[in-house]
Design a protein around this motif. Structure first.
Motif, PDB file in Angstrom:
ATOM      1  N   VAL A  11       0.827  -1.218   0.000  1.00  0.00           N
ATOM      2  CA  VAL A  11       0.000   0.000   0.000  1.00  0.00           C
ATOM      3  C   VAL A  11       0.855   1.259   0.000  1.00  0.00           C
ATOM      4  CG1 VAL A  11      -1.684   1.312   1.361  1.00  0.00           C
ATOM      5  CG2 VAL A  11      -1.968  -1.161   1.065  1.00  0.00           C
ATOM      6  N   LEU A  12       1.941   1.227   0.739  1.00  0.00           N
ATOM      7  CA  LEU A  12       2.801   2.415   0.868  1.00  0.00           C
ATOM      8  C   LEU A  12       3.992   2.244  -0.072  1.00  0.00           C
ATOM      9  CD1 LEU A  12       2.657   2.603   4.762  1.00  0.00           C
ATOM     10  CD2 LEU A  12       1.301   3.906   3.105  1.00  0.00           C
ATOM     11  N   HIS A  13       4.104   3.170  -1.021  1.00  0.00           N
ATOM     12  CA  HIS A  13       5.099   2.985  -2.075  1.00  0.00           C
ATOM     13  C   HIS A  13       6.423   3.700  -1.814  1.00  0.00           C
ATOM     14  CE1 HIS A  13       1.819   1.212  -4.184  1.00  0.00           C
ATOM     15  NE2 HIS A  13       1.200   2.347  -4.413  1.00  0.00           N
ATOM     16  N   THR A  14       6.398   4.742  -0.996  1.00  0.00           N
ATOM     17  CA  THR A  14       7.614   5.550  -0.848  1.00  0.00           C
ATOM     18  C   THR A  14       7.900   5.826   0.633  1.00  0.00           C
ATOM     19  OG1 THR A  14       6.367   7.614  -0.883  1.00  0.00           O
ATOM     20  CG2 THR A  14       7.122   6.788  -3.023  1.00  0.00           C
ATOM     21  N   ALA A  15       9.112   6.268   0.879  1.00  0.00           N
ATOM     22  CA  ALA A  15       9.489   6.632   2.259  1.00  0.00           C
ATOM     23  C   ALA A  15       8.613   7.787   2.743  1.00  0.00           C
ATOM     24  CB  ALA A  15      10.967   7.027   2.299  1.00  0.00           C
ATOM     25  N   TYR A  16       8.294   8.712   1.836  1.00  0.00           N
ATOM     26  CA  TYR A  16       7.433   9.839   2.220  1.00  0.00           C
ATOM     27  C   TYR A  16       6.051   9.333   2.649  1.00  0.00           C
ATOM     28  CZ  TYR A  16       4.325  13.839   1.812  1.00  0.00           C
ATOM     29  OH  TYR A  16       3.364  14.778   2.065  1.00  0.00           O
ATOM     30  N   GLN A  17       5.467   8.435   1.839  1.00  0.00           N
ATOM     31  CA  GLN A  17       4.143   7.905   2.195  1.00  0.00           C
ATOM     32  C   GLN A  17       4.196   7.183   3.542  1.00  0.00           C
ATOM     33  OE1 GLN A  17       2.792   5.565  -1.176  1.00  0.00           O
ATOM     34  NE2 GLN A  17       2.705   7.375  -2.495  1.00  0.00           N
ATOM     35  N   LYS A  18       5.296   6.492   3.790  1.00  0.00           N
ATOM     36  CA  LYS A  18       5.427   5.811   5.092  1.00  0.00           C
ATOM     37  C   LYS A  18       5.455   6.827   6.228  1.00  0.00           C
ATOM     38  CE  LYS A  18       7.474   1.695   3.223  1.00  0.00           C
ATOM     39  NZ  LYS A  18       8.659   1.079   2.689  1.00  0.00           N
ATOM     40  N   SER A  19       6.114   7.947   6.003  1.00  0.00           N
ATOM     41  CA  SER A  19       6.179   8.958   7.069  1.00  0.00           C
ATOM     42  C   SER A  19       4.818   9.617   7.285  1.00  0.00           C
ATOM     43  CB  SER A  19       7.268  10.000   6.778  1.00  0.00           C
ATOM     44  OG  SER A  19       6.868  10.860   5.731  1.00  0.00           O
ATOM     45  N   VAL A  20       4.053   9.796   6.215  1.00  0.00           N
ATOM     46  CA  VAL A  20       2.703  10.373   6.357  1.00  0.00           C
ATOM     47  C   VAL A  20       1.806   9.382   7.120  1.00  0.00           C
ATOM     48  CG1 VAL A  20       0.643  11.131   5.097  1.00  0.00           C
ATOM     49  CG2 VAL A  20       2.921  11.829   4.303  1.00  0.00           C
ATOM     50  N   ALA A  21       1.898   8.105   6.748  1.00  0.00           N
ATOM     51  CA  ALA A  21       1.088   7.089   7.438  1.00  0.00           C
ATOM     52  C   ALA A  21       1.457   7.040   8.918  1.00  0.00           C
ATOM     53  CB  ALA A  21       1.307   5.722   6.786  1.00  0.00           C
ATOM     54  N   ALA A  22       2.751   7.125   9.209  1.00  0.00           N
ATOM     55  CA  ALA A  22       3.196   7.079  10.611  1.00  0.00           C
ATOM     56  C   ALA A  22       2.642   8.271  11.383  1.00  0.00           C
ATOM     57  CB  ALA A  22       4.725   7.060  10.669  1.00  0.00           C
ATOM     58  N   TYR A  23       2.606   9.429  10.731  1.00  0.00           N
ATOM     59  CA  TYR A  23       2.073  10.638  11.380  1.00  0.00           C
ATOM     60  C   TYR A  23       0.602  10.434  11.758  1.00  0.00           C
ATOM     61  CZ  TYR A  23       0.227  15.373  11.854  1.00  0.00           C
ATOM     62  OH  TYR A  23      -0.417  16.493  12.306  1.00  0.00           O
ATOM     63  N   TRP A  24      -0.200   9.966  10.786  1.00  0.00           N
ATOM     64  CA  TRP A  24      -1.641   9.819  11.057  1.00  0.00           C
ATOM     65  C   TRP A  24      -1.935   8.633  11.963  1.00  0.00           C
ATOM     66  CZ3 TRP A  24      -4.594  13.809  10.653  1.00  0.00           C
ATOM     67  CH2 TRP A  24      -4.240  14.826   9.772  1.00  0.00           C
ATOM     68  N   ASN A  25      -1.052   7.609  11.947  1.00  0.00           N
ATOM     69  CA  ASN A  25      -1.240   6.488  12.875  1.00  0.00           C
ATOM     70  C   ASN A  25      -0.963   6.901  14.312  1.00  0.00           C
ATOM     71  OD1 ASN A  25      -2.106   4.450  11.147  1.00  0.00           O
ATOM     72  ND2 ASN A  25      -0.010   3.892  10.564  1.00  0.00           N
ATOM     73  N   SER A  26      -0.073   7.882  14.470  1.00  0.00           N
ATOM     74  CA  SER A  26       0.290   8.283  15.839  1.00  0.00           C
ATOM     75  C   SER A  26      -0.607   9.414  16.340  1.00  0.00           C
ATOM     76  CB  SER A  26       1.764   8.709  15.882  1.00  0.00           C
ATOM     77  OG  SER A  26       1.912   9.879  15.104  1.00  0.00           O
ATOM     78  N   ASN A  27      -1.430   9.954  15.472  1.00  0.00           N
ATOM     79  CA  ASN A  27      -2.276  11.099  15.830  1.00  0.00           C
ATOM     80  C   ASN A  27      -3.582  10.595  16.468  1.00  0.00           C
ATOM     81  OD1 ASN A  27      -2.543  13.957  15.721  1.00  0.00           O
ATOM     82  ND2 ASN A  27      -4.057  13.732  14.100  1.00  0.00           N
ATOM     83  N   ARG A  28      -3.479  10.162  17.720  1.00  0.00           N
ATOM     84  CA  ARG A  28      -4.629   9.500  18.365  1.00  0.00           C
ATOM     85  C   ARG A  28      -5.177  10.277  19.530  1.00  0.00           C
ATOM     86  NH1 ARG A  28      -3.365   3.081  18.005  1.00  0.00           N
ATOM     87  NH2 ARG A  28      -2.261   3.223  16.032  1.00  0.00           N
ATOM     88  N   ASP A  29      -4.434  11.272  19.969  1.00  0.00           N
ATOM     89  CA  ASP A  29      -4.861  12.036  21.146  1.00  0.00           C
ATOM     90  C   ASP A  29      -4.988  13.490  20.702  1.00  0.00           C
ATOM     91  OD1 ASP A  29      -5.415  12.936  23.660  1.00  0.00           O
ATOM     92  OD2 ASP A  29      -3.311  12.941  24.311  1.00  0.00           O
TER      93      ASP A  29
END
Ligand code: GPP
Ligand code: MG
Length: 287
Positions: A11-29
């Motif tokens: 699903v995640l093709h690039t290092a940038y996309q991985k960093s965006v996914a990590a940002y939104w995955n950690s945005n829980r509070d």
């Protein structure tokens, strides 16, 4: 809908996309989104439009914060309603795609309004789970489904969508790639609706305030011109362009005075007021 779901590892093709996914995955509070969503169960990841009721700032101080939260939520829901107003005639048998669906608020509103199948895609597995749990709680999980997929490469069938929308998500991707995928997904005459923030070509380049917004959300805000070039290159013909900039400023003014302000309010207000940034709705038809 016939689909070829990409394997989770694809699903995640690039290092940038991985960093965006990590940002939104950690945005829980994030009370700025969770407290507003708690008002009625619609969890949004976009901003608001319309004038706020100034009386929310007056009255008893112990309930002032609750009044402001409810009012901000009303303005965000008004924004999503405006987006849905531009999808055109949608029938219960149609299929819609919410590209970058966040916690699912706009998708649930689309289902409430049109009663049709809605698919949402996001590269945040946390958001997929949150939104699917919510659809389950609402009893609509058979019609509103969220998927861990990349909006640049959804795997949904060619020509399967009557309408596609992006509600403040296009600043994460290349617009030419994105609109090529939407053009593939939309049936002939289908509608694409975008609400976005874009920078002003006329004032020249990316202002300091716009750069601060990019940094805050790890995104790359596009110039206004890029939207129209990428639409035209992909058989998407604008039918409506609405400048919502003046309409969104009250939301940011109220947000700046709320307990859930995040610090990004000043850059938004500066960018909008100095004219280096616009809040736009663009609706386009697939030809
Ligand atoms: C999502 O809203 C915002 C973005 C994806 C950022 C870019 C949008 C522009 C118009 C430039 P959110 O509801 O998650 O943000 P916040 O947490 O600040 O309310
Ligand atoms: Mg928000």
């Amino acid at each position: 809908m016939t689909t070829t779901a990409p394997a989770p590892g694809k699903v995640l093709h690039t290092a940038y996309q991985k960093s965006v996914a990590a940002y939104w995955n950690s945005n829980r509070d994030d009370p700025v989104n969770l407290r507003l969503g708690d008002v009625d169960g619609l969890y949004h990841h976009h901003y608001g439009i319309g004038d706020y009721d100034p009386s929310v700032l007056e009255g008893p101080s112990d309930t002032r914060d609750d009044r402001i939260i409810k009012e901000m939520h009303r303005l965000e829901t008004t924004q999503a309603d405006l987006l849905l107003d531009h999808l055109g005639d949608i029938s219960p048998g149609d299929r819609l795609l919410d590209a970058g669906s966040g916690r699912g608020g706009t998708s649930l509103m689309a289902y409430q309004r049109f009663g049709c199948q809605v698919n949402g895609v996001t590269i945040s597995e946390y958001q997929v789970e949150f939104a699917n749990n919510h659809a389950e709680q609402w009893g609509v999980a058979d019609r509103v489904k969220f998927h861990f997929r990349n909006m640049l490469d959804t795997g949904f069938e060619t020509g399967s969508c009557r309408a596609v929308w992006t509600n403040e998500t296009t600043m994460y991707v290349n617009l030419f790639q994105l609109f090529a995928e939407f053009s593939r997904l939309l049936e002939y005459g289908g509608r694409y609706v975008c609400i976005t923030g874009c920078y002003n070509d006329v004032t020249g380049g990316r202002s300091k305030a716009v750069s601060r917004i990019d940094e805050h959300y790890i995104c790359n805000i596009h110039p206004r011109s890029e939207y129209f070039k990428a639409l035209a290159a992909n058989n998407l013909v604008p039918i409506n362009v609405i400048d919502l900039t003046a309409g969104t400023i009250p939301y940011w003014e109220l947000r700046a005075r709320s307990s859930v302000a995040t610090g990004i309010e000043d850059p938004f207000l500066t960018a909008y007021r100095e004219g280096s940034f616009h809040y736009l709705l663009i609706a386009a038809d697939r030809i």
